[in-house]
Design an enzyme around this catalytic site. Structure first.
Site, PDB file in Angstrom:
ATOM      1  N   LYS A   1       0.972  -1.192  -0.218  1.00  6.57           N
ATOM      2  CA  LYS A   1       0.060   0.213   0.065  1.00  6.57           C
ATOM      3  C   LYS A   1       1.315   1.176   0.349  1.00  6.57           C
ATOM      4  O   LYS A   1       2.161   1.109   0.625  1.00  6.57           O
ATOM      5  CB  LYS A   1      -0.543   0.047   1.303  1.00  6.57           C
ATOM      6  CG  LYS A   1      -1.972   0.301   0.859  1.00  6.57           C
ATOM      7  CD  LYS A   1      -3.339  -0.270   0.846  1.00  6.57           C
ATOM      8  CE  LYS A   1      -4.850   1.030   0.805  1.00  6.57           C
ATOM      9  NZ  LYS A   1      -5.619   0.318   0.820  1.00  6.57           N
TER      10      LYS A   1
ATOM     11  N   GLY B   1     -24.467   3.810   3.944  1.00  6.67           N
ATOM     12  CA  GLY B   1     -23.849   4.245   3.350  1.00  6.67           C
ATOM     13  C   GLY B   1     -23.853   3.314   1.675  1.00  6.67           C
ATOM     14  O   GLY B   1     -23.880   2.379   1.255  1.00  6.67           O
ATOM     15  N   VAL B   2     -24.598   4.670   0.504  1.00  9.59           N
ATOM     16  CA  VAL B   2     -24.920   3.978  -0.549  1.00  9.59           C
ATOM     17  C   VAL B   2     -24.587   4.911  -1.726  1.00  9.59           C
ATOM     18  O   VAL B   2     -24.759   5.175  -2.939  1.00  9.59           O
ATOM     19  CB  VAL B   2     -26.472   4.216  -1.110  1.00  9.59           C
ATOM     20  CG1 VAL B   2     -26.993   2.814   0.362  1.00  9.59           C
ATOM     21  CG2 VAL B   2     -27.596   5.434  -0.194  1.00  9.59           C
ATOM     22  N   GLY B   3     -22.449   4.783  -0.992  1.00  4.07           N
ATOM     23  CA  GLY B   3     -22.156   5.462  -2.751  1.00  4.07           C
ATOM     24  C   GLY B   3     -21.581   4.174  -3.314  1.00  4.07           C
ATOM     25  O   GLY B   3     -22.948   3.549  -4.368  1.00  4.07           O
ATOM     26  N   HIS B   4     -20.618   4.138  -4.069  1.00  4.84           N
ATOM     27  CA  HIS B   4     -20.437   3.620  -5.312  1.00  4.84           C
ATOM     28  C   HIS B   4     -20.825   2.253  -4.655  1.00  4.84           C
ATOM     29  O   HIS B   4     -21.753   1.111  -5.841  1.00  4.84           O
ATOM     30  CB  HIS B   4     -18.783   3.382  -5.829  1.00  4.84           C
ATOM     31  CG  HIS B   4     -18.712   4.389  -6.552  1.00  4.84           C
ATOM     32  ND1 HIS B   4     -17.866   5.816  -5.686  1.00  4.84           N
ATOM     33  CD2 HIS B   4     -18.857   5.227  -7.324  1.00  4.84           C
ATOM     34  CE1 HIS B   4     -17.644   7.177  -6.363  1.00  4.84           C
ATOM     35  NE2 HIS B   4     -17.819   6.497  -7.896  1.00  4.84           N
ATOM     36  N   VAL B   5     -19.863   1.688  -3.968  1.00  5.64           N
ATOM     37  CA  VAL B   5     -20.521  -0.068  -4.235  1.00  5.64           C
ATOM     38  C   VAL B   5     -22.366  -0.429  -2.955  1.00  5.64           C
ATOM     39  O   VAL B   5     -22.620  -1.427  -3.508  1.00  5.64           O
ATOM     40  CB  VAL B   5     -19.294  -0.487  -2.479  1.00  5.64           C
ATOM     41  CG1 VAL B   5     -19.382  -2.199  -2.720  1.00  5.64           C
ATOM     42  CG2 VAL B   5     -17.658  -0.431  -3.291  1.00  5.64           C
TER      43      VAL B   5
HETATM   44  P1  NAD Z   1     -18.856   5.469  -2.267  1.00  5.28           P
HETATM   45  O1  NAD Z   1     -17.317   7.225  -1.213  1.00  5.28           O
HETATM   46  O2  NAD Z   1     -18.295   6.262  -2.814  1.00  5.28           O
HETATM   47  O3  NAD Z   1     -18.832   5.697  -0.479  1.00  5.28           O
HETATM   48  C1  NAD Z   1     -19.321   5.445   1.123  1.00  5.28           C
HETATM   49  C2  NAD Z   1     -20.850   5.891   0.994  1.00  5.28           C
HETATM   50  O4  NAD Z   1     -20.628   6.806   2.744  1.00  5.28           O
HETATM   51  C3  NAD Z   1     -21.053   8.238   0.544  1.00  5.28           C
HETATM   52  O5  NAD Z   1     -22.264   8.119  -0.385  1.00  5.28           O
HETATM   53  C4  NAD Z   1     -21.045   9.032   2.016  1.00  5.28           C
HETATM   54  O6  NAD Z   1     -21.762   9.890   1.814  1.00  5.28           O
HETATM   55  C5  NAD Z   1     -20.895   7.436   2.986  1.00  5.28           C
HETATM   56  N1  NAD Z   1     -20.995   8.113   3.986  1.00  5.28           N
HETATM   57  C6  NAD Z   1     -20.192   8.197   5.262  1.00  5.28           C
HETATM   58  N2  NAD Z   1     -20.377   8.108   5.661  1.00  5.28           N
HETATM   59  C7  NAD Z   1     -21.157   7.918   6.543  1.00  5.28           C
HETATM   60  C8  NAD Z   1     -22.366   7.756   7.997  1.00  5.28           C
HETATM   61  N3  NAD Z   1     -21.631   8.351   8.647  1.00  5.28           N
HETATM   62  N4  NAD Z   1     -23.325   7.284   7.824  1.00  5.28           N
HETATM   63  C9  NAD Z   1     -23.596   6.869   6.160  1.00  5.28           C
HETATM   64  N5  NAD Z   1     -23.294   6.871   5.782  1.00  5.28           N
HETATM   65  C10 NAD Z   1     -21.934   7.639   5.176  1.00  5.28           C
HETATM   66  O7  NAD Z   1     -16.889   4.600  -1.139  1.00  5.28           O
HETATM   67  P2  NAD Z   1     -16.937   2.859  -2.032  1.00  5.28           P
HETATM   68  O8  NAD Z   1     -16.507   3.060  -3.352  1.00  5.28           O
HETATM   69  O9  NAD Z   1     -18.393   2.741  -2.386  1.00  5.28           O
HETATM   70  O10 NAD Z   1     -16.732   1.822  -0.774  1.00  5.28           O
HETATM   71  C11 NAD Z   1     -17.484   1.908   0.638  1.00  5.28           C
HETATM   72  C12 NAD Z   1     -16.958   1.420   1.535  1.00  5.28           C
HETATM   73  O11 NAD Z   1     -15.977  -0.186   0.982  1.00  5.28           O
HETATM   74  C13 NAD Z   1     -15.471   1.849   2.090  1.00  5.28           C
HETATM   75  O12 NAD Z   1     -15.207   1.326   3.322  1.00  5.28           O
HETATM   76  C14 NAD Z   1     -14.377   1.891   1.146  1.00  5.28           C
HETATM   77  O13 NAD Z   1     -12.539   1.763   1.742  1.00  5.28           O
HETATM   78  C15 NAD Z   1     -15.016   0.021   0.712  1.00  5.28           C
HETATM   79  N6  NAD Z   1     -14.825  -1.232  -0.274  1.00  5.28           N
HETATM   80  C16 NAD Z   1     -14.371  -0.382  -0.931  1.00  5.28           C
HETATM   81  C17 NAD Z   1     -14.090  -0.688  -1.945  1.00  5.28           C
HETATM   82  C18 NAD Z   1     -14.650  -0.234  -3.758  1.00  5.28           C
HETATM   83  O14 NAD Z   1     -14.408  -1.242  -5.069  1.00  5.28           O
HETATM   84  N7  NAD Z   1     -14.726   0.529  -3.799  1.00  5.28           N
HETATM   85  C19 NAD Z   1     -13.494  -2.094  -2.736  1.00  5.28           C
HETATM   86  C20 NAD Z   1     -13.342  -2.861  -1.291  1.00  5.28           C
HETATM   87  C21 NAD Z   1     -13.330  -1.468  -0.098  1.00  5.28           C
END
Ligand code: NAD
Length: 359
Positions: free
Chosen positions: A93, A190-194
């Site tokens: 990392k 958390g309903v972002g990307h994943v």
């Molecule tokens: P993202 O930033 O697109 O989505 C995260 C979401 O969580 C955002 O919409 C944000 O507004 C929301 N959020 C932040 N704080 C919050 C809270 N206290 N309560 C509720 N919602 C909250 O990120 P992502 O890419 O969707 O990743 C989500 C998680 O999965 C992260 O922890 C990331 O490290 C982990 N992850 C992601 C991937 C990937 O492929 N993107 C792979 C492995 C792990």
């Protein structure tokens, strides 16, 4: 330099080597380029399974000690994630110390690329928090050891979400005796990307969905699109639910939330969900809550990068993500047989593969 400063430097050096010794790192590279403002640390934890792969995070750390601790912890996590996923990759990392909204420049990323290149392929980088595919384009001008470039493997989130979905179904199979999520009450934090891709799978299967997010437009978009019920940021922990899916932040399983959680399963995408794995992994087990280990079920993203590095088709990556189902069942069953928390069962499996390959 006065005597005190010399002592400080010596102490710090000893601390770095002490941390490396404690956590088993092979190599730590400190990168400093005053001209571009680059201050970065690359940590290669273990390369027994292959070259170390793990993203680069850009973050305004409080101090360098915090940055070092973070990169050491995250790189070790990648060793476990890559090993349990059967990838021919080790764990590494990088962290760039700085504000990703203000301190980015082409020169900074090109200089970072040169440092990555100096490791001769022992470390392959990709995006992480604070870094975009566009930044990686500059890194790639100086090194070929980069994954996640635009036009290549693309956004890893759909693969990550699919793996999490598979892990959740596997946990349900062991916990409830069948893997159908129809009618299950599932809270996605958390309903972002994943999170959104996960909600899509769950909604297709007929789950009763509850969602929370700090970003109002994201929240209302997902709620409307998939008919999910919105819950308050803190209320989510008290919900009467079958499955809690943390997909926002780490460390939400802690002393403050554990006595509130009424679910039977924890399965989500966030990294480092247990604030203290020794303590909280055991408490979850004691409460009869099945925890699908985070790094096992969220490995779809790194599988996606791996596909780019070794040239796999999309269908092959999805097959690997689908196999998270079988591995999750194996881990939960092993943890029950041995009477140990699931995170420990996962660690043992990851360590076993490394030990076998290094024998
Ligand atoms: P993202 O930033 O697109 O989505 C995260 C979401 O969580 C955002 O919409 C944000 O507004 C929301 N959020 C932040 N704080 C919050 C809270 N206290 N309560 C509720 N919602 C909250 O990120 P992502 O890419 O969707 O990743 C989500 C998680 O999965 C992260 O922890 C990331 O490290 C982990 N992850 C992601 C991937 C990937 O492929 N993107 C792979 C492995 C792990």
């Amino acid at each position: 330099m006065d005597v005190q400063s010399i002592t400080d430097v010596k102490d710090n050096n000893i601390q770095v080597l002490g941390h490396m010794l404690d956590m088993g790192h092979e190599q730590v590279l400190f990168c400093n380029d005053p001209k571009s403002g680059l201050k970065a640390i690359v940590a290669v934890h273990n390369t027994v399974c292959g070259p170390a792969l793990g993203g680069t995070r850009m973050w305004q750390y409080e101090n360098e000690e915090h940055a070092l601790k973070d990169v050491l912890r995250l790189s070790r996590g990648m060793t476990y994630k890559n090993s349990i996923s059967n990838l021919n990759l080790g764990g590494g990392k990088a962290v760039i110390i700085g504000d990703s909204r203000k301190d980015k420049s082409k020169d900074l990323f090109k200089r970072f690329g040169k440092f990555v290149d100096s490791l001769n392929g022992n470390y392959i980088t990709a995006e992480d928090v604070g870094i975009s595919p566009a930044d990686m384009v500059y890194v790639a001008q100086e090194t070929q050891h980069v994954a996640g470039l635009p036009g290549k493997s693309g956004d890893p989130s759909p693969v990550t979400a699919y793996g999490v979905y598979m892990g959740m179904k596997a946990a349900s199979k062991v916990q409830f005796g069948n893997d159908s999520l129809e009618g299950k009450r599932i809270a996605v934090q958390g309903v972002g990307h994943v999170g959104e891709y996960l909600v899509e799978h769950l909604s297709k299967e007929g789950a009763k969905l509850f969602i929370s997010d700090i970003h109002e437009p994201t929240l209302s978009h997902v709620a409307t699109k998939y008919g999910a019920e919105v819950v308050g940021l803190d209320d989510i922990y008290d919900l009467d639910m079958d499955i809690y899916a943390p997909c926002a932040l780490g460390a939400t399983i802690n002393d403050r939330t554990l006595n509130r959680l009424k679910c039977s399963i924890v399965a989500g995408a966030a990294n480092n969900q247990l604030e203290d794995e020794f303590v909280h992994g055991e408490v979850l087990r004691g409460k009869g809550i099945t925890y699908a280990p985070d790094y096992l079920i969220n490995a779809g993203g790194v599988m996606n990068c791996y596909a780019e590095v070794v040239g796999l088709e999309r269908s092959e990556v999805m097959k690997m993500a689908e196999n998270i189902y079988n591995t999750t069942i194996e881990i939960i069953n092993y943890s029950r047989k041995e009477g140990i928390p699931t995170y420990l069962a996962a660690n043992r499996k990851a360590e076993k593969r490394i030990a076998e390959l290094s024998a």
